[in-house]
Design a protein around this motif. Structure first.
Motif, PDB file in Angstrom:
ATOM      1  N   ASP A  28       0.858  -1.191   0.000  1.00  0.00           N
ATOM      2  CA  ASP A  28       0.000   0.000   0.000  1.00  0.00           C
ATOM      3  C   ASP A  28       0.891   1.237   0.000  1.00  0.00           C
ATOM      4  O   ASP A  28       1.916   1.265   0.677  1.00  0.00           O
ATOM      5  CB  ASP A  28      -0.877   0.029   1.272  1.00  0.00           C
ATOM      6  N   LEU A  29       0.462   2.239  -0.739  1.00  0.00           N
ATOM      7  CA  LEU A  29       1.220   3.493  -0.745  1.00  0.00           C
ATOM      8  C   LEU A  29       0.484   4.524   0.109  1.00  0.00           C
ATOM      9  O   LEU A  29      -0.737   4.677   0.001  1.00  0.00           O
ATOM     10  CB  LEU A  29       1.380   4.024  -2.175  1.00  0.00           C
ATOM     11  N   ALA A  30       1.254   5.207   0.960  1.00  0.00           N
ATOM     12  CA  ALA A  30       0.694   6.321   1.739  1.00  0.00           C
ATOM     13  C   ALA A  30       1.547   7.546   1.421  1.00  0.00           C
ATOM     14  O   ALA A  30       2.737   7.419   1.108  1.00  0.00           O
ATOM     15  CB  ALA A  30       0.731   6.008   3.230  1.00  0.00           C
ATOM     16  N   PHE A  31       0.947   8.713   1.514  1.00  0.00           N
ATOM     17  CA  PHE A  31       1.625   9.909   1.002  1.00  0.00           C
ATOM     18  C   PHE A  31       1.867  10.935   2.087  1.00  0.00           C
ATOM     19  O   PHE A  31       0.988  11.245   2.883  1.00  0.00           O
ATOM     20  CB  PHE A  31       0.806  10.495  -0.151  1.00  0.00           C
ATOM     21  N   VAL A  32       3.090  11.429   2.085  1.00  0.00           N
ATOM     22  CA  VAL A  32       3.542  12.414   3.065  1.00  0.00           C
ATOM     23  C   VAL A  32       4.092  13.584   2.250  1.00  0.00           C
ATOM     24  O   VAL A  32       5.128  13.447   1.598  1.00  0.00           O
ATOM     25  CB  VAL A  32       4.676  11.809   3.935  1.00  0.00           C
ATOM     26  N   SER A  33       3.429  14.704   2.270  1.00  0.00           N
ATOM     27  CA  SER A  33       3.861  15.812   1.410  1.00  0.00           C
ATOM     28  C   SER A  33       5.060  16.544   2.000  1.00  0.00           C
ATOM     29  O   SER A  33       4.945  17.243   3.012  1.00  0.00           O
ATOM     30  CB  SER A  33       2.712  16.807   1.195  1.00  0.00           C
ATOM     31  N   LEU A  34       6.201  16.391   1.354  1.00  0.00           N
ATOM     32  CA  LEU A  34       7.403  17.105   1.812  1.00  0.00           C
ATOM     33  C   LEU A  34       7.244  18.605   1.579  1.00  0.00           C
ATOM     34  O   LEU A  34       7.791  19.420   2.316  1.00  0.00           O
ATOM     35  CB  LEU A  34       8.649  16.600   1.076  1.00  0.00           C
ATOM     36  N   LEU A  35       6.474  18.950   0.540  1.00  0.00           N
ATOM     37  CA  LEU A  35       6.263  20.367   0.231  1.00  0.00           C
ATOM     38  C   LEU A  35       5.487  21.045   1.358  1.00  0.00           C
ATOM     39  O   LEU A  35       5.776  22.173   1.744  1.00  0.00           O
ATOM     40  CB  LEU A  35       5.501  20.491  -1.094  1.00  0.00           C
ATOM     41  N   ASP A 209      -0.260  11.120  -5.558  1.00  0.00           N
ATOM     42  CA  ASP A 209      -0.044  12.412  -4.908  1.00  0.00           C
ATOM     43  C   ASP A 209       0.598  13.452  -5.830  1.00  0.00           C
ATOM     44  O   ASP A 209       0.783  14.605  -5.440  1.00  0.00           O
ATOM     45  CB  ASP A 209       0.755  12.270  -3.599  1.00  0.00           C
ATOM     46  N   ALA A 210       0.940  13.065  -7.047  1.00  0.00           N
ATOM     47  CA  ALA A 210       1.476  14.027  -8.016  1.00  0.00           C
ATOM     48  C   ALA A 210       0.375  14.964  -8.498  1.00  0.00           C
ATOM     49  O   ALA A 210       0.655  16.033  -9.038  1.00  0.00           O
ATOM     50  CB  ALA A 210       2.097  13.308  -9.202  1.00  0.00           C
ATOM     51  N   GLN A 211      -0.864  14.557  -8.288  1.00  0.00           N
ATOM     52  CA  GLN A 211      -1.991  15.335  -8.797  1.00  0.00           C
ATOM     53  C   GLN A 211      -2.433  16.419  -7.808  1.00  0.00           C
ATOM     54  O   GLN A 211      -3.249  17.250  -8.139  1.00  0.00           O
ATOM     55  CB  GLN A 211      -3.192  14.414  -9.106  1.00  0.00           C
ATOM     56  N   GLY A 212      -1.895  16.316  -6.558  1.00  0.00           N
ATOM     57  CA  GLY A 212      -2.360  17.227  -5.490  1.00  0.00           C
ATOM     58  C   GLY A 212      -2.030  18.655  -5.842  1.00  0.00           C
ATOM     59  O   GLY A 212      -2.132  19.574  -5.125  1.00  0.00           O
TER      60      GLY A 212
END
Lengths: 212, 212
Positions: A28-35, A209-212
């Protein structure tokens, strides 16, 4: 199923995505925005005190560091091997991967670029020169290595940990418009790898998460 | 007998010396003065194109990268293990070692400090702040890890790859007068390791090239 915490643009998370794909191991992929700085949030640092991505969560707990995650994956799922061959051959593959993971990537990741433009007051031109310097000086030895040991991949005709680390590093270098014309052997491996689904599916622009 | 190319003050070479000592595997030491720039000499780069230390020369050729050298040593000489335990435990030890080898040390080695004071014009104070920043931010998670997993060493009561990487990094931090008072668990491991010959004999000041 384990969960891989990452960020689409993180080069180290990109490595881990490729490795899971090559092994054919679901995650599973979970996303953590470094930005957005989410890697420093209380929620995330409670799980992973280092506050970096990637990190892998399994029933046994949390594991940081992309190379450690991939070494674990290799032990748990030996086939297809990302570290094939005898001890010496394995060592050469690790040395190639670590030349990227220790001597190129750490100098060029987001937190370091922020420090040199912030605290050290580097200009945009100085930042780009810094970025290119570590790529180009690091890639020289890797180019020689691929000329010597390479086939379709960095070592022969099967993907290894070396390719898993190289492809994200070249991807990032292109994003920063670094001149890579001195590295035709590395670029040939890059083109070949990107023609394969395991590598292409792991690309930053193909992540949710590239679409965020 | 293999030959380990190093430099007394190189933190990565220091790791490799400790590892050979802990394994009880004899190795010849050869010296490459980073201060004199010998790592960029034609003689050395012909052997090791990356132009860094350490590198290990065996009958099979040349191997760079301290972590790759130590992984090879572990495969060739499994006892006493520097990566003990099951796959998950091994992975945790690797992650600890790599948090130093990838996220702290590369930012603070000589070539990088030269770049920030040279090309980026950082002052002595800015250089010292940079150095301390990466140590202190990196050590926070390691301190928590040792509080959780540690005994006399970073993981329990036997030395592992984690200690092999930690001790040289603390040694260097002390040399740069970094305040380490927030890391009592790391310092306790440091004191204990330095009481053991395998660690003490590997110290920079105990190397022949320290006298040059």
């Amino acid at each position: 199923m384990p969960t891989l915490y990452g960020y689409f643009r993180s080069s180290a998370a990109y490595r881990a995505r490729i490795a899971f794909n090559l092994k054919g191991v679901p995650v599973d992929l979970a996303f953590v925005s470094l930005l957005k700085g989410e890697q420093k949030s209380a929620d995330y640092t409670q799980k992973n005190p280092q506050g970096l991505v990637p990190a892998l969560e399994t029933e046994q707990g949390m594991l940081g560091q992309s190379i450690a995650i991939m070494e674990w994956l290799e032990l748990e799922h030996p086939k297809p091997s990302l570290l094939p061959g005898d001890n010496w051959q394995q060592a050469q593959i690790r040395a190639f991967a670590l030349a990227i993971a220790c001597d190129i990537h750490p100098l060029n990741n987001l937190r370091v670029l922020k420090y040199i433009t912030g605290e050290l007051g580097a200009s945009e031109a100085q930042k780009n020169a810094w970025y290119a310097h570590w790529i180009q000086s690091g890639f020289e030895a890797l180019e020689l290595s691929v000329k010597k040991h390479g086939g379709k991949f960095c070592f022969g005709n099967n993907p290894t940990l070396a390719d898993v680390c190289l492809i994200p590093q070249i991807y990032n270098a292109e994003r920063f418009n670094v001149d890579l014309s001195a590295f035709p052997a590395l670029m040939a491996v890059y083109q070949h790898c990107n023609s394969l689904p395991a590598f292409a599916d792991a690309k930053p622009e193909n992540q949710p998460d590239a679409q965020g």
